[in-house]
Design a protein around this motif. Sequence first.
Motif, short mmCIF file in Angstrom:
data_model
loop_
_atom_site.label_atom_id
_atom_site.label_comp_id
_atom_site.label_asym_id
_atom_site.label_seq_id
_atom_site.Cartn_x
_atom_site.Cartn_y
_atom_site.Cartn_z
N GLY A 156 0.82 -1.20 0.00
CA GLY A 156 0.00 0.00 0.00
C GLY A 156 0.85 1.25 0.00
N VAL A 157 0.25 2.38 0.34
CA VAL A 157 0.92 3.67 0.26
C VAL A 157 2.13 3.71 1.20
CG1 VAL A 157 0.67 6.16 0.55
CG2 VAL A 157 -1.22 4.80 -0.37
N LEU A 158 3.28 4.12 0.61
CA LEU A 158 4.56 4.18 1.31
C LEU A 158 4.99 2.78 1.77
CD1 LEU A 158 4.09 7.57 3.17
CD2 LEU A 158 5.08 7.13 0.92
N GLY A 159 5.93 2.68 2.70
CA GLY A 159 6.48 1.36 3.00
C GLY A 159 7.43 0.97 1.88
N THR A 160 7.17 -0.14 1.21
CA THR A 160 7.98 -0.55 0.06
C THR A 160 7.38 0.04 -1.21
OG1 THR A 160 6.73 -2.62 -0.12
CG2 THR A 160 8.77 -2.66 1.17
N LEU A 161 8.23 0.52 -2.10
CA LEU A 161 7.78 1.25 -3.28
C LEU A 161 7.88 0.44 -4.57
CD1 LEU A 161 9.57 4.64 -2.53
CD2 LEU A 161 7.22 4.00 -1.97
N ALA A 162 8.93 -0.35 -4.71
CA ALA A 162 9.18 -1.07 -5.96
C ALA A 162 10.25 -2.12 -5.72
CB ALA A 162 9.64 -0.09 -7.04
N HIS A 163 10.41 -3.01 -6.68
CA HIS A 163 11.55 -3.93 -6.66
C HIS A 163 11.86 -4.38 -8.08
CE1 HIS A 163 8.01 -6.71 -5.63
NE2 HIS A 163 8.36 -7.09 -6.85
N ALA A 164 13.09 -4.80 -8.28
CA ALA A 164 13.53 -5.25 -9.60
C ALA A 164 14.41 -6.48 -9.44
CB ALA A 164 14.29 -4.14 -10.33
N PHE A 165 14.60 -7.20 -10.53
CA PHE A 165 15.31 -8.47 -10.49
C PHE A 165 16.60 -8.38 -11.29
CE2 PHE A 165 10.96 -9.10 -9.50
CZ PHE A 165 10.89 -10.17 -8.62
N SER A 166 17.56 -9.19 -10.90
CA SER A 166 18.89 -9.12 -11.51
C SER A 166 18.88 -9.59 -12.96
CB SER A 166 19.86 -9.98 -10.70
OG SER A 166 19.48 -11.34 -10.73
N PRO A 167 19.88 -9.20 -13.75
CA PRO A 167 19.98 -9.66 -15.14
C PRO A 167 20.20 -11.18 -15.17
CG PRO A 167 21.65 -7.97 -14.62
CD PRO A 167 20.97 -8.33 -13.36
N PRO A 168 19.68 -11.83 -16.20
CA PRO A 168 18.91 -11.26 -17.31
C PRO A 168 17.40 -11.41 -17.11
CG PRO A 168 19.58 -13.46 -17.89
CD PRO A 168 20.06 -13.23 -16.47
N THR A 169 16.94 -11.43 -15.86
CA THR A 169 15.51 -11.61 -15.59
C THR A 169 14.69 -10.48 -16.20
OG1 THR A 169 16.14 -12.64 -13.51
CG2 THR A 169 13.82 -12.08 -13.79
N GLY A 170 15.09 -9.24 -15.94
CA GLY A 170 14.46 -8.11 -16.62
C GLY A 170 13.11 -7.69 -16.10
N ARG A 171 12.70 -8.16 -14.91
CA ARG A 171 11.38 -7.77 -14.39
C ARG A 171 11.52 -6.60 -13.42
NH1 ARG A 171 8.85 -12.59 -11.61
NH2 ARG A 171 11.01 -13.23 -11.32
N CYS A 172 10.64 -5.64 -13.57
CA CYS A 172 10.66 -4.44 -12.74
C CYS A 172 9.23 -4.12 -12.32
CB CYS A 172 11.25 -3.27 -13.54
SG CYS A 172 11.45 -1.76 -12.59
N HIS A 173 8.96 -4.16 -11.01
CA HIS A 173 7.61 -4.01 -10.48
C HIS A 173 7.50 -2.78 -9.59
CE1 HIS A 173 7.12 -8.68 -10.85
NE2 HIS A 173 7.24 -8.08 -12.02
N PHE A 174 6.42 -2.03 -9.77
CA PHE A 174 6.15 -0.84 -8.97
C PHE A 174 4.83 -1.02 -8.23
CE2 PHE A 174 9.10 0.43 -12.15
CZ PHE A 174 9.82 1.50 -11.65
N ASP A 175 4.75 -0.44 -7.05
CA ASP A 175 3.52 -0.49 -6.27
C ASP A 175 2.52 0.50 -6.85
OD1 ASP A 175 1.49 -0.58 -4.40
OD2 ASP A 175 2.80 -0.42 -2.66
N GLY A 176 1.45 -0.01 -7.42
CA GLY A 176 0.46 0.84 -8.06
C GLY A 176 -0.35 1.69 -7.11
N GLU A 177 -0.29 1.38 -5.81
CA GLU A 177 -1.06 2.15 -4.84
C GLU A 177 -0.35 3.42 -4.39
OE1 GLU A 177 -3.39 0.00 -1.80
OE2 GLU A 177 -2.46 -1.82 -2.60
N GLU A 178 0.93 3.58 -4.77
CA GLU A 178 1.63 4.80 -4.42
C GLU A 178 1.06 5.99 -5.20
OE1 GLU A 178 3.58 4.68 -2.01
OE2 GLU A 178 4.11 2.55 -1.92
N ASN A 179 1.27 7.18 -4.68
CA ASN A 179 0.88 8.40 -5.38
C ASN A 179 2.07 8.89 -6.19
OD1 ASN A 179 -1.73 8.41 -4.22
ND2 ASN A 179 -0.95 9.39 -2.38
N TRP A 180 2.16 8.40 -7.42
CA TRP A 180 3.31 8.67 -8.28
C TRP A 180 3.16 10.04 -8.93
CZ3 TRP A 180 7.17 5.51 -7.47
CH2 TRP A 180 6.93 4.17 -7.14
N VAL A 181 4.15 10.90 -8.73
CA VAL A 181 4.15 12.25 -9.31
C VAL A 181 5.11 12.27 -10.48
CG1 VAL A 181 4.62 14.69 -8.87
CG2 VAL A 181 3.58 13.28 -7.09
N ILE A 182 4.69 12.88 -11.60
CA ILE A 182 5.49 12.77 -12.81
C ILE A 182 6.15 14.07 -13.24
CG2 ILE A 182 4.18 10.82 -13.70
CD1 ILE A 182 2.58 12.64 -15.42
N ASP A 183 5.85 15.21 -12.61
CA ASP A 183 6.48 16.45 -13.06
C ASP A 183 7.76 16.79 -12.30
OD1 ASP A 183 5.60 17.43 -10.62
OD2 ASP A 183 4.74 19.27 -11.46
#
Length: 374
Positions: A229-256
């Motif tokens: 959920g909001v805050l806590g852990t934000l994302a994680h990724a996996f070592s090569p050559p796995t190539g998976r990158c996951h983000f927590d969709g419940e975060e309030n992601w700001v793009i500017d």
Amino acid sequence: MRLPLRLIFSIPLLIILINPTPTSAHFFPNITAIPSSLIPNTTIWAAFSNLVGCKKGQKADGLPKLKEYFQYFGYLNTSYSDFSDEFDDSLEIAVKTYQLNFNLNATGQIDAETIKRIVVPRCGNPDIVNGTSAMHPGKPSANSTIHTVAHYSFFPNRPRWPPSKSQLTYAFLPENQLSDVVKTVFSRAFERWSEVTTLTFTEISSFNRADIRIGFFSREHGDGEPFDGVLGTLAHAFSPPTGRCHFDGEENWVIDGDFLNGAPLSAVDLESVAVHEIGHILGLGHSSVEEAIMYPSISSGTRKVELADDDIMGIQELYGSNPNYNGSVSSLTPTGERETSGASRVDYWLWERGVLLVVGFINLSIIIHLDFFT
């Protein structure tokens, strides 16, 4: 909230589960667009603040949750099972190791500075793998003739993309239906790494055929690393050559990227986290240098996207230097344009101060991660 523990296996297993449902992530053009209903009053780990002053031999109500936290991030081994309210020897060692990793006074007692660091949002990957921490000790840089101490690290066995994969492709999970504006944030994040290495990155439409696959999920999503959920852990990724990158969709992601005028507690800069996660996808672990992109945590409402010397030395040790790299990286604005004027450069420097998330190590040889989309 109980933090789930990793499942460790000694032999390969085939597990058939239903594919997780991707989440509709929360993206906001700026901090003022975040509705008040999505802004929490505190972080999910804020209750740990009540533990300031605890030390070995004492008992406290919040210690079982703190033990879960330290086990989740590798500071207590997976066989540890005493989740009582007693501050035991193992917890003291875990606290001391954490303090060493984050350049704190290593007393083994829970002081205010330690709690201040623990409650900062971060990645769900561990800082310690197989009982070994690579964050704290410095080592001579392999890329410099100058006597430099480097703090970058790699995944176990130093996995990297092979030379035949210097032109990497990436794609976004179709179910997320990301806008072009959000995709541009990732394009900038990839470019920051390509500027200093021999690697290039190209977006393609086929998620299953891409080298790097990016998705936004919520809670349990099938890889043994649930989001919270909001805050806590934000994302994680996996070592090569796995190539998976996951983000927590419940975060309030700001793009500017504009945090100069302050931000609500839950605002998280998407590009800052993306740059960090890409570092993991390429093979970098965590750094104990707070200014580095690969530092393990980032405060909400902050932005840091430019590679530090420690990041550059680490990634070039794996892939070599871009022939056009002249020892400095250019600054990209949120529109993708490079800063040129001195005044703008100063403004941008002020704009990008912050503390960055970072993702921990995952030992893929013993931790089973399920990939449902390949």
